[in-house]
Design a protein around this motif. Structure first.
Motif, PDB file in Angstrom:
ATOM      1  N   TYR A 132       0.842  -1.190   0.000  1.00 52.22           N
ATOM      2  CA  TYR A 132       0.000   0.000   0.000  1.00 52.22           C
ATOM      3  C   TYR A 132       0.881   1.245   0.000  1.00 52.22           C
ATOM      4  O   TYR A 132       0.417   2.332  -0.319  1.00 52.22           O
ATOM      5  N   LYS A 146      -5.973  -3.857  -4.803  1.00 55.09           N
ATOM      6  CA  LYS A 146      -6.747  -3.358  -3.655  1.00 55.09           C
ATOM      7  C   LYS A 146      -8.123  -4.009  -3.607  1.00 55.09           C
ATOM      8  O   LYS A 146      -8.621  -4.331  -2.525  1.00 55.09           O
ATOM      9  N   SER A 147      -8.734  -4.212  -4.771  1.00 55.34           N
ATOM     10  CA  SER A 147     -10.048  -4.864  -4.768  1.00 55.34           C
ATOM     11  C   SER A 147      -9.920  -6.332  -4.358  1.00 55.34           C
ATOM     12  O   SER A 147     -10.784  -6.859  -3.651  1.00 55.34           O
ATOM     13  N   GLN A 152      -9.730  -6.344  -0.627  1.00 56.03           N
ATOM     14  CA  GLN A 152     -11.027  -6.120   0.008  1.00 56.03           C
ATOM     15  C   GLN A 152     -11.864  -7.396  -0.006  1.00 56.03           C
ATOM     16  O   GLN A 152     -12.511  -7.731   0.990  1.00 56.03           O
ATOM     17  N   LEU A 189     -10.412  -9.588   2.695  1.00 60.53           N
ATOM     18  CA  LEU A 189     -10.801  -9.132   4.035  1.00 60.53           C
ATOM     19  C   LEU A 189     -12.245  -9.505   4.347  1.00 60.53           C
ATOM     20  O   LEU A 189     -12.546  -9.949   5.459  1.00 60.53           O
ATOM     21  N   ASP A 190     -13.126  -9.341   3.371  1.00 60.44           N
ATOM     22  CA  ASP A 190     -14.529  -9.731   3.559  1.00 60.44           C
ATOM     23  C   ASP A 190     -14.641 -11.229   3.842  1.00 60.44           C
ATOM     24  O   ASP A 190     -15.392 -11.650   4.723  1.00 60.44           O
TER      25      ASP A 190
END
Length: 108
Positions: A22, A83-84, A87, A90-91
């Motif tokens: 990041y 990044k997607s 995500q 993480l979900d």
């Protein structure tokens, strides 16, 4: 590396590499950052790291950062696609933890 091209789980190494990127970082910095983030539990070797970096570059999850011309260290940074992917992971992990807490905590 253990991930499917669709919605499979990321390996721990790939998760930490993407998380590290990041902010732009070179290979040795990535290895040190992962070691620090994992409280020295995860210690990637150079071969593992650069093999993963090459795969992540091919998938367009990370990209090389154009740096100073006199710099010998190549830096990398996570892409919007990366990044997607993070995500989504993480979900997935939050769902696993939530379900685990329900079962172990006796909520079901």
């Amino acid at each position: 590396m253990g991930e499917s091209s669709e919605r499979g789980a990321l390996t721990e190494a790939v998760f930490y590499i993407l998380l590290s990127l990041y902010a732009p970082m070179h290979g040795y910095g990535i290895m040190q950052n992962i070691k620090n983030l994992s409280n020295e539990r995860v210690n990637l070797g150079a071969g593992t790291l650069y093999g993963a970096i090459n795969t992540l570059l091919e998938k367009d999850w990370i990209k090389s950062v154009i740096g100073a011309k006199d710099s010998r260290k190549k830096e990398y940074k996570i892409t919007d696609l990366g990044k997607s992917i993070m995500q989504i992971e993480l979900d997935r992990l939050e769902e696993l933890i939530g379900n685990g807490k329900k079962i172990i905590g006796g909520e079901l």
